[in-house]
Design an enzyme around this catalytic site. Structure first.
Site, PDB file in Angstrom:
ATOM      1  N   GLY A  69      -8.901   3.457   6.783  1.00  0.00           N
ATOM      2  CA  GLY A  69      -7.512   3.760   7.150  1.00  0.00           C
ATOM      3  C   GLY A  69      -7.217   3.138   8.489  1.00  0.00           C
ATOM      4  N   CYS A  96     -15.683   2.876   6.373  1.00  0.00           N
ATOM      5  CA  CYS A  96     -14.954   2.621   7.623  1.00  0.00           C
ATOM      6  C   CYS A  96     -14.419   3.942   8.197  1.00  0.00           C
ATOM      7  CB  CYS A  96     -13.853   1.588   7.366  1.00  0.00           C
ATOM      8  SG  CYS A  96     -13.108   0.959   8.885  1.00  0.00           S
ATOM      9  N   TYR A  97     -13.114   4.110   8.195  1.00  0.00           N
ATOM     10  CA  TYR A  97     -12.537   5.355   8.721  1.00  0.00           C
ATOM     11  C   TYR A  97     -13.148   6.570   8.020  1.00  0.00           C
ATOM     12  CZ  TYR A  97      -8.909   8.669  10.178  1.00  0.00           C
ATOM     13  OH  TYR A  97      -8.238   9.732  10.711  1.00  0.00           O
ATOM     14  N   SER A 236      11.699  -5.088 -22.303  1.00  0.00           N
ATOM     15  CA  SER A 236      12.330  -6.046 -21.402  1.00  0.00           C
ATOM     16  C   SER A 236      11.874  -7.461 -21.698  1.00  0.00           C
ATOM     17  CB  SER A 236      11.956  -5.698 -19.963  1.00  0.00           C
ATOM     18  OG  SER A 236      10.569  -5.951 -19.768  1.00  0.00           O
ATOM     19  N   GLY A 237      10.803  -7.582 -22.486  1.00  0.00           N
ATOM     20  CA  GLY A 237      10.196  -8.897 -22.676  1.00  0.00           C
ATOM     21  C   GLY A 237       8.993  -9.060 -21.757  1.00  0.00           C
ATOM     22  N   GLY A 238       8.853  -8.169 -20.783  1.00  0.00           N
ATOM     23  CA  GLY A 238       7.719  -8.231 -19.866  1.00  0.00           C
ATOM     24  C   GLY A 238       6.504  -7.521 -20.439  1.00  0.00           C
ATOM     25  N   ASP A 240       4.585  -5.040 -19.244  1.00  0.00           N
ATOM     26  CA  ASP A 240       4.403  -3.584 -19.116  1.00  0.00           C
ATOM     27  C   ASP A 240       5.093  -2.829 -20.249  1.00  0.00           C
ATOM     28  OD1 ASP A 240       3.204  -4.360 -16.798  1.00  0.00           O
ATOM     29  OD2 ASP A 240       4.885  -3.813 -15.510  1.00  0.00           O
ATOM     30  N   SER A 241       6.374  -3.109 -20.454  1.00  0.00           N
ATOM     31  CA  SER A 241       7.070  -2.375 -21.514  1.00  0.00           C
ATOM     32  C   SER A 241       6.494  -2.746 -22.878  1.00  0.00           C
ATOM     33  CB  SER A 241       8.577  -2.608 -21.454  1.00  0.00           C
ATOM     34  OG  SER A 241       8.895  -3.949 -21.699  1.00  0.00           O
TER      35      SER A 241
END
Ligand code: XMP
Length: 523
Positions: A69, A96-97, A236-238, A240-241
């Site tokens: 962080g 680290c942190y 949408s054509g993308g 993800d959907s």
């Protein structure tokens, strides 16, 4: 103990058992650690550092990783490590942190040594009895100002650097481990080996987080959520959907209807590709709304970028709602929300540069329950699941495309004629980029149509026509981007073809602006 702090996503109870939780002390690091763990095929999710320890224990993780962080453990208001997390009976790795927090609460000493370490740093491993036994590390990637100068009682220091006397430490009896460096970044050679040693030898995880398992798991979950109700999904054509829709289709079959609104701002053949993939190949019930004329009319005379976004967003939702109402009896709506969206929504910077219209971003008052099968997945995992489900390569690896589409790549007024010019020019550009084998390497590559004309000469004729701008960038996350150094021969080929093949264009120019100061899109 009574819970305090933020409540955890109930969905985690189903997926975490057997996996490892990353406790977040600084979002950017935590996400990357979770991704690396998943690449080792162990499920991993990010939880906030102040999540109630009893809720974390109830998820039955096999181990915890405390992230790095940006703060110093001594700064007022720095995120505090709850010591109860170190006593849940599962191994803990502090990075680290996270390691400094561990040292601080267990009575070690953290100090500003006066020598910060940033970047590649030689590392001397001083004990190979535990975590580092089979990790042949000699170098690591550091990013810190504070360092652990004395390990807590019970710990042995297992590595050091010139500025960090305790660059790694462990107390195997209590299952507590810490490293000052960042094993999750690629600049730490053998970093993944270290994570694997923690996951498989110390936490005793099994490498079972695979795309096939994700699919089976999600299909079962969707069936349980949806019962025998009807579901809709906006395509949408993308990627993800598309992946979300295919998972739901596998779970509930024809009770899913996909609605694909062609708003006329799409690239060449995009509508046909969605129709072919979903209607013909996967046999998903698909309503293809051809609303091009309606959107072009709604955008008539509009030149202001934010106004265009709002119009496309508003009309999209109206069209979608009308189609959903015609179907009747729909109780569930599929959304392609990703894990990165879920994590970021907690800490999203409020400063608005552009109001992003997401095709999935539907109104709050729509009376349906959401089905979000990708809520636990990173984008690259969604792609792997898409491939596994048989989605065509063209859709799986599609470059990001903004919701308002070509409307924000046409500077000035959007007309049917100007859309056609841009669509043809963009088609040529895409074809040449793919032919050159660069499509996947580029974050985005596309054409922009400015609102100016210039003089040219073609044959014996003077021309007065539009230029086309070539925009191609490399990026990891679209927050920053670098203009892509495309080969000159490729640029020449793109330029020649656009001018010869696209009526109304007489000049091709190249955008050599990175982000910042430019944005990726022109509007
Ligand atoms: P900028 O232009 O802000 O874009 O550098 C960053 C990324 O976001 C995409 N983008 C959008 N995506 N709706 C979307 O779904 C939008 O309104 C929108 N505007 C920009 C852009 O393509 C790039 O990948």
């Amino acid at each position: 103990m009574a819970s305090s702090g933020p409540a955890l996503d109930p969905e985690l109870a189903r997926v975490v058992p057997g996996g490892v939780l990353v406790v977040d002390f600084g979002a950017q690091y935590a996400q990357l650690i979770a991704r690396r763990i998943r690449e080792c095929r162990v499920f991993s999710a990010v939880v906030p550092h102040d999540a109630p320890p009893d809720q974390i224990a109830a998820l039955h993780p096999k181990g915890l990783v405390l992230s790095g962080g940006p703060a110093s453990v001594y700064e007022p208001g720095a995120p505090e490590l709850n010591p109860e997390l170190l006593a849940l009976g599962v191994p803990v790795l502090g990075i680290c942190y996270g390691m400094q927090g561990m040292a601080q609460v267990l009575g070690g000493e953290v100090a500003r040594t006066g020598t910060a370490e940033f970047g590649k740093t030689p590392l001397e491993v001083t004990s190979r009895d535990g975590l580092l036994r089979d990790v042949p590390m000699e170098q690591c990637w550091m990013s810190h100002r504070d360092a652990v100068v004395k390990a807590p009682d019970g710990f042995v220091a297992t590595a050091r650097t010139s500025a960090s006397p305790v660059a790694a430490m462990e107390d195997p009896a209590r299952g507590l481990y810490g490293v000052q460096f960042h094993p999750e970044v690629v600049h730490t050679p053998f970093g993944t080996d270290l994570l694997k040693a923690f996951l498989f030898e110390i936490c005793r995880c099994a490498p079972t987080w695979t795309p096939v398992q994700v699919i089976e798991d999600q299909v079962a979950r969707i069936r349980a959520q949806v019962g025998d109700a009807r579901v809709i999904c906006a395509l949408s054509g993308g990627v993800d959907s598309a992946v979300a829709a295919l998972l739901v289709h596998r779970a509930v079959g024809d009770r899913l209807t996909c609605i694909f609104v062609d708003h006329g701002m799409l690239r060449m053949n995009e509508g046909e590709q969605v129709e072919e993939a979903f209607g013909t190949y996967f046999h998903v019930p698909l309503i293809h709304v051809k609303a091009q004329d309606h959107f072009v009319a709604a955008l008539a005379g509009v030149t202001e970028p934010e106004e265009k976004r709002k119009i496309v967003g508003r009309e999209f939702i109206r069209t979608f709602e009308q189609e959903a109402a015609k179907l009747g009896g729909v109780r569930f709506l599929v959304q392609g929300t990703l894990y990165s969206d879920v994590i970021e929504s907690g800490s999203r910077d409020a400063s608005k540069i552009k109001s992003h219209h997401n095709v999935g971003g539907l109104p709050d008052d729509i009376a349906v329950e959401l089905v979000e099968p990708l809520r636990q997945l990173f984008k690259d995992e969604v792609r792997v699941v898409g491939e596994e489900l048989g989605l065509p390569e063209r859709m799986v690896w599609r470059q990001p495309f903004p919701g308002p589409g070509l409307a924000i790549r046409i500077i000035g007024e959007v007309t049917a004629e100007r859309l056609e010019i841009l669509r043809q020019a963009d088609f040529v550009l895409q074809e040449e980029i793919r032919r050159a084998g660069l499509y996947r390497e580029l974050w985005q590559s596309f054409a922009v149509l400015p609102a100016v004309k210039s003089v040219g000469v073609q044959g014996d004729e003077r021309t007065y026509a539009y230029p086309i701008v070539i925009r191609a960038v490399t990026s990891d996350d679209a927050m920053t981007a670098d203009w892509a150094r495309l080969p000159h021969e490729l640029l020449e080929q793109i330029s020649n073809r656009i001018i010869n093949e696209v009526a109304g264009v007489n000049r091709v120019v190249l955008d050599i602006t990175s982000k910042p100061p430019g944005t990726i899109e022109w509007e």
